[in-house]
Design a protein around this motif. Structure first.
Motif, PDB file in Angstrom:
ATOM      1  N   VAL A 292     -28.117  -0.148  44.592  1.00 25.01           N
ATOM      2  CA  VAL A 292     -29.270   0.513  45.214  1.00 25.01           C
ATOM      3  C   VAL A 292     -30.582   0.157  44.515  1.00 25.01           C
ATOM      4  CG1 VAL A 292     -27.990   2.430  46.225  1.00 25.01           C
ATOM      5  CG2 VAL A 292     -28.731   2.601  43.855  1.00 25.01           C
ATOM      6  N   TYR A 293     -30.474  -0.701  43.475  1.00 23.16           N
ATOM      7  CA  TYR A 293     -31.648  -1.152  42.721  1.00 23.16           C
ATOM      8  C   TYR A 293     -32.485   0.041  42.240  1.00 23.16           C
ATOM      9  CZ  TYR A 293     -30.154  -5.489  44.846  1.00 23.16           C
ATOM     10  OH  TYR A 293     -29.398  -6.549  45.249  1.00 23.16           O
ATOM     11  N   LEU A 294     -31.802   0.986  41.596  1.00 19.41           N
ATOM     12  CA  LEU A 294     -32.474   2.187  41.104  1.00 19.41           C
ATOM     13  C   LEU A 294     -31.995   2.478  39.681  1.00 19.41           C
ATOM     14  CD1 LEU A 294     -34.291   4.661  41.739  1.00 19.41           C
ATOM     15  CD2 LEU A 294     -32.271   5.782  42.687  1.00 19.41           C
ATOM     16  N   ARG A 295     -32.943   2.790  38.815  1.00 18.24           N
ATOM     17  CA  ARG A 295     -32.654   3.043  37.417  1.00 18.24           C
ATOM     18  C   ARG A 295     -32.162   4.469  37.195  1.00 18.24           C
ATOM     19  NH1 ARG A 295     -34.831  -0.373  33.646  1.00 18.24           N
ATOM     20  NH2 ARG A 295     -36.022  -1.299  35.321  1.00 18.24           N
ATOM     21  N   GLY A 296     -31.311   4.649  36.198  1.00 15.19           N
ATOM     22  CA  GLY A 296     -30.980   6.005  35.753  1.00 15.19           C
ATOM     23  C   GLY A 296     -29.843   6.696  36.489  1.00 15.19           C
ATOM     24  N   VAL A 297     -29.312   6.074  37.552  1.00 19.36           N
ATOM     25  CA  VAL A 297     -28.272   6.730  38.365  1.00 19.36           C
ATOM     26  C   VAL A 297     -27.072   7.125  37.503  1.00 19.36           C
ATOM     27  CG1 VAL A 297     -26.752   6.490  40.366  1.00 19.36           C
ATOM     28  CG2 VAL A 297     -28.979   5.374  40.380  1.00 19.36           C
ATOM     29  N   GLY A 298     -26.619   6.194  36.673  1.00 25.17           N
ATOM     30  CA  GLY A 298     -25.400   6.389  35.897  1.00 25.17           C
ATOM     31  C   GLY A 298     -25.472   7.504  34.861  1.00 25.17           C
ATOM     32  N   PHE A 299     -26.693   7.878  34.444  1.00 23.84           N
ATOM     33  CA  PHE A 299     -26.824   8.907  33.414  1.00 23.84           C
ATOM     34  C   PHE A 299     -26.733  10.326  33.981  1.00 23.84           C
ATOM     35  CE2 PHE A 299     -28.534   5.123  31.503  1.00 23.84           C
ATOM     36  CZ  PHE A 299     -27.979   5.167  30.233  1.00 23.84           C
ATOM     37  N   LEU A 300     -26.729  10.414  35.295  1.00 23.09           N
ATOM     38  CA  LEU A 300     -26.598  11.734  35.920  1.00 23.09           C
ATOM     39  C   LEU A 300     -25.125  12.091  36.046  1.00 23.09           C
ATOM     40  CD1 LEU A 300     -29.138  11.256  38.851  1.00 23.09           C
ATOM     41  CD2 LEU A 300     -29.467  12.674  36.816  1.00 23.09           C
ATOM     42  N   PRO A 301     -24.816  13.399  36.126  1.00 19.51           N
ATOM     43  CA  PRO A 301     -23.436  13.768  36.446  1.00 19.51           C
ATOM     44  C   PRO A 301     -23.087  13.169  37.816  1.00 19.51           C
ATOM     45  CG  PRO A 301     -24.756  15.705  35.864  1.00 19.51           C
ATOM     46  CD  PRO A 301     -25.704  14.550  35.974  1.00 19.51           C
TER      47      PRO A 301
ATOM     48  N   LYS B 163     -21.741  14.120  40.497  1.00 20.65           N
ATOM     49  CA  LYS B 163     -22.018  14.834  41.747  1.00 20.65           C
ATOM     50  C   LYS B 163     -23.518  14.898  42.085  1.00 20.65           C
ATOM     51  CE  LYS B 163     -21.544  19.296  39.476  1.00 20.65           C
ATOM     52  NZ  LYS B 163     -20.822  20.519  39.333  1.00 20.65           N
ATOM     53  N   TRP B 164     -24.384  14.542  41.146  1.00 16.58           N
ATOM     54  CA  TRP B 164     -25.824  14.543  41.435  1.00 16.58           C
ATOM     55  C   TRP B 164     -26.348  13.174  41.844  1.00 16.58           C
ATOM     56  CZ3 TRP B 164     -28.297  17.720  36.783  1.00 16.58           C
ATOM     57  CH2 TRP B 164     -27.800  19.031  36.841  1.00 16.58           C
ATOM     58  N   MET B 165     -25.533  12.140  41.645  1.00 16.92           N
ATOM     59  CA  MET B 165     -26.005  10.771  41.891  1.00 16.92           C
ATOM     60  C   MET B 165     -26.463  10.579  43.337  1.00 16.92           C
ATOM     61  SD  MET B 165     -23.176   8.527  39.851  1.00 16.92           S
ATOM     62  CE  MET B 165     -22.899   8.679  38.091  1.00 16.92           C
ATOM     63  N   GLY B 166     -25.669  11.100  44.280  1.00 16.86           N
ATOM     64  CA  GLY B 166     -25.963  10.939  45.706  1.00 16.86           C
ATOM     65  C   GLY B 166     -27.320  11.507  46.072  1.00 16.86           C
ATOM     66  N   LEU B 167     -27.591  12.711  45.598  1.00 13.86           N
ATOM     67  CA  LEU B 167     -28.844  13.395  45.910  1.00 13.86           C
ATOM     68  C   LEU B 167     -30.038  12.615  45.347  1.00 13.86           C
ATOM     69  CD1 LEU B 167     -30.197  15.975  47.078  1.00 13.86           C
ATOM     70  CD2 LEU B 167     -30.009  16.958  44.785  1.00 13.86           C
ATOM     71  N   TYR B 168     -29.896  12.160  44.099  1.00 17.21           N
ATOM     72  CA  TYR B 168     -30.954  11.397  43.422  1.00 17.21           C
ATOM     73  C   TYR B 168     -31.295  10.123  44.202  1.00 17.21           C
ATOM     74  CZ  TYR B 168     -32.992   8.520  39.634  1.00 17.21           C
ATOM     75  OH  TYR B 168     -33.782   7.694  38.876  1.00 17.21           O
ATOM     76  N   VAL B 169     -30.248   9.359  44.589  1.00 20.62           N
ATOM     77  CA  VAL B 169     -30.472   8.104  45.315  1.00 20.62           C
ATOM     78  C   VAL B 169     -31.107   8.388  46.679  1.00 20.62           C
ATOM     79  CG1 VAL B 169     -29.365   6.064  46.334  1.00 20.62           C
ATOM     80  CG2 VAL B 169     -28.592   6.911  44.117  1.00 20.62           C
ATOM     81  N   ARG B 170     -30.648   9.460  47.335  1.00 20.30           N
ATOM     82  CA  ARG B 170     -31.178   9.808  48.654  1.00 20.30           C
ATOM     83  C   ARG B 170     -32.665  10.179  48.551  1.00 20.30           C
ATOM     84  NH1 ARG B 170     -28.093  14.253  50.305  1.00 20.30           N
ATOM     85  NH2 ARG B 170     -26.276  13.012  49.736  1.00 20.30           N
ATOM     86  N   LEU B 171     -32.995  10.933  47.525  1.00 19.33           N
ATOM     87  CA  LEU B 171     -34.385  11.384  47.363  1.00 19.33           C
ATOM     88  C   LEU B 171     -35.331  10.219  47.077  1.00 19.33           C
ATOM     89  CD1 LEU B 171     -34.090  14.701  45.306  1.00 19.33           C
ATOM     90  CD2 LEU B 171     -34.912  14.432  47.649  1.00 19.33           C
ATOM     91  N   ILE B 172     -34.899   9.327  46.186  1.00 18.48           N
ATOM     92  CA  ILE B 172     -35.805   8.253  45.773  1.00 18.48           C
ATOM     93  C   ILE B 172     -35.767   7.068  46.734  1.00 18.48           C
ATOM     94  CG2 ILE B 172     -36.476   6.739  43.848  1.00 18.48           C
ATOM     95  CD1 ILE B 172     -36.438   9.332  42.540  1.00 18.48           C
ATOM     96  N   LYS B 173     -34.552   6.707  47.182  1.00 14.26           N
ATOM     97  CA  LYS B 173     -34.415   5.471  47.969  1.00 14.26           C
ATOM     98  C   LYS B 173     -34.148   5.729  49.452  1.00 14.26           C
ATOM     99  CE  LYS B 173     -34.761   1.874  45.194  1.00 14.26           C
ATOM    100  NZ  LYS B 173     -35.091   0.469  45.443  1.00 14.26           N
ATOM    101  N   GLY B 174     -33.822   6.963  49.790  1.00 13.80           N
ATOM    102  CA  GLY B 174     -33.497   7.271  51.184  1.00 13.80           C
ATOM    103  C   GLY B 174     -32.192   6.632  51.639  1.00 13.80           C
ATOM    104  N   MET B 175     -31.315   6.336  50.671  1.00 15.00           N
ATOM    105  CA  MET B 175     -30.031   5.700  51.006  1.00 15.00           C
ATOM    106  C   MET B 175     -28.876   6.595  50.585  1.00 15.00           C
ATOM    107  SD  MET B 175     -30.695   2.053  49.262  1.00 15.00           S
ATOM    108  CE  MET B 175     -29.108   1.351  49.663  1.00 15.00           C
ATOM    109  N   GLU B 176     -27.729   6.370  51.217  1.00 15.01           N
ATOM    110  CA  GLU B 176     -26.529   7.084  50.780  1.00 15.01           C
ATOM    111  C   GLU B 176     -25.970   6.387  49.544  1.00 15.01           C
ATOM    112  OE1 GLU B 176     -25.464   9.989  52.041  1.00 15.01           O
ATOM    113  OE2 GLU B 176     -27.288   9.839  53.247  1.00 15.01           O
TER     114      GLU B 176
END
Ligand SMILES: [Zn+2]
Length: 355
Positions: free
Chosen positions: A248-257, A259-272
């Motif tokens: 998803v070309y997004l930094r920091g995803v892996g450092f989240l728990p 179950k929060w990764m999906g929400l973070y990516v959706r908010l920043i990138k608008g992707m699943e």
């Protein structure tokens, strides 16, 4: 039109003839199979596996992104257009018919696929090399568009390629086509391999393991089909990488728990952010527990791929290349590097030693 169909049919049959030279078994119960013109069927559990365009569909469950029906529909779309387009054209055509992929990523995906052979050369450099290579039998799990297999075919004579997506196997066939190499293609789950035990000299899973349903089962199945002293190779991105998450070309995803990764990516990138499970160094190490001589290394990026990157990304790669060569940073890369190459060998089992 009839001539065109005839040519296609001929190519499709060729794959089946190649498969006849292999020892295949039921992916579920591992019993013997019987092949008819339209399917393979298991003599024990009686399960039937259809042959689609010359490729057996041994899947026990569908691929994580599309169900069976959608995968078949897209495969048909590829088949209908594969003669009129070249390989690059077919890739572009495929992604332009994939509504769930954001526009910004389509081009990147096409470029990555086209550079598959450069990436494969880097991977092959990390494999142990010997005179016996020509006679080795290699299995690639998750062959995708086939960049690895066409490159590996220059070194190894016997390669078998599998993927969970029938549509990718069809695009892969386009890449193999006209190269004068023969590689049998099979559609199946990495968790349920249709091969007997002790069958392959090497199993390769490049950028695949992070997309599988059960990473543990992929490792146990790979272990089962490997011969004694056979080598398992995995390349996979590091969950705790300091660089961007490569899907998803997004930094920091892996450092989240998780179950929060999906929400973070959706908010920043608008992707699943689904069907991706990146592993850390310790998680990967655990997967290789049954293997001996396990070796982690940090891949270099090939120059062609480097040239595709933006200025900021290129700068990061240059820094990575520098620290990669300094052993004092080894531990740092082990925990926070962008990705791993891992090699492990199947030990000789006591139960297999003949007394
Ligand atoms: Zn069976």
């Amino acid at each position: 039109m009839l001539t065109w169909q005839y040519t296609i049919m001929n190519d499709f049959n060729e794959n089946l003839l190649l498969l006849d030279t292999l020892n295949l078994c039921c992916p579920g119960c591992k019993a013997q199979l019987q092949r008819s013109a339209k399917s393979y069927s298991c003599i024990a559990c009686k399960k039937d596996f259809p042959i689609m365009y010359g490729i057996p569909d041994f899947r026990l469950f569908g691929d994580p992104y599309l169900g069976f029906e959608d995968d078949y529909a897209r495969t048909q779309l590829i088949v209908e257009n594969m003669n009129r387009l070249d390989f690059a054209g077919l890739l572009k055509f495929y992604w332009s018919n994939s509504p769930e992929t954001p526009d910004s990523l389509r081009e990147k995906f096409v470029r990555t696929a086209l550079l598959g052979e450069n990436k494969a050369k880097e991977i092959l450099k990390s494999f142990p090399q010997s005179e016996a290579d020509k006679h080795k039998t290699i299995l690639e799990i998750g062959c995708g568009t086939g960049g690895f297999i066409v490159t590996a075919a220059k070194r190894y004579k016997y390669i078998v390629a599998i993927d969970i997506a029938l549509r990718w196997l069809m695009i892969c066939r386009k890449r193999v086509e006209g190269m004068n190499i023969k590689i049998p293609l099979i559609c199946c789950c990495a968790e349920f391999l249709p091969f007997p035990k002790n069958y392959f000299d090497q199993v390769v899973a490049s950028a695949t393991i992070e997309h599988t349903r059960s990473q543990k089962s992929v490792f146990s199945e790979s272990y089962r089909v490997l011969k004694q002293n056979g080598v398992m190779f995995v390349s996979t991105p590091n969950r705790f990488s300091l660089s961007a998450e490569p899907h998803v070309y997004l930094r920091g995803v892996g450092f989240l728990p998780r179950k929060w990764m999906g929400l973070y990516v959706r908010l920043i990138k608008g992707m699943e952010y689904e069907n991706k499970r990146l592993m850390s160094y310790f998680e990967l190490k655990k997967m290789f527990l049954k293997f001996k001589n396990v070796k982690f290394s940090f891949p270099d990026i090939d120059d062609a791929s480097l040239n595709q990157l933006g200025a900021w990304e290129r700068f990061q790669v240059k820094v990575y290349r520098k620290i990669r060569l300094l052993s004092i940073f080894g531990l740092f890369l082990l925990f926070f590097g962008p990705m791993y190459y891992v090699l492990g060998q199947k030990p000789i089992q006591d139960s297999d030693i003949k007394h």
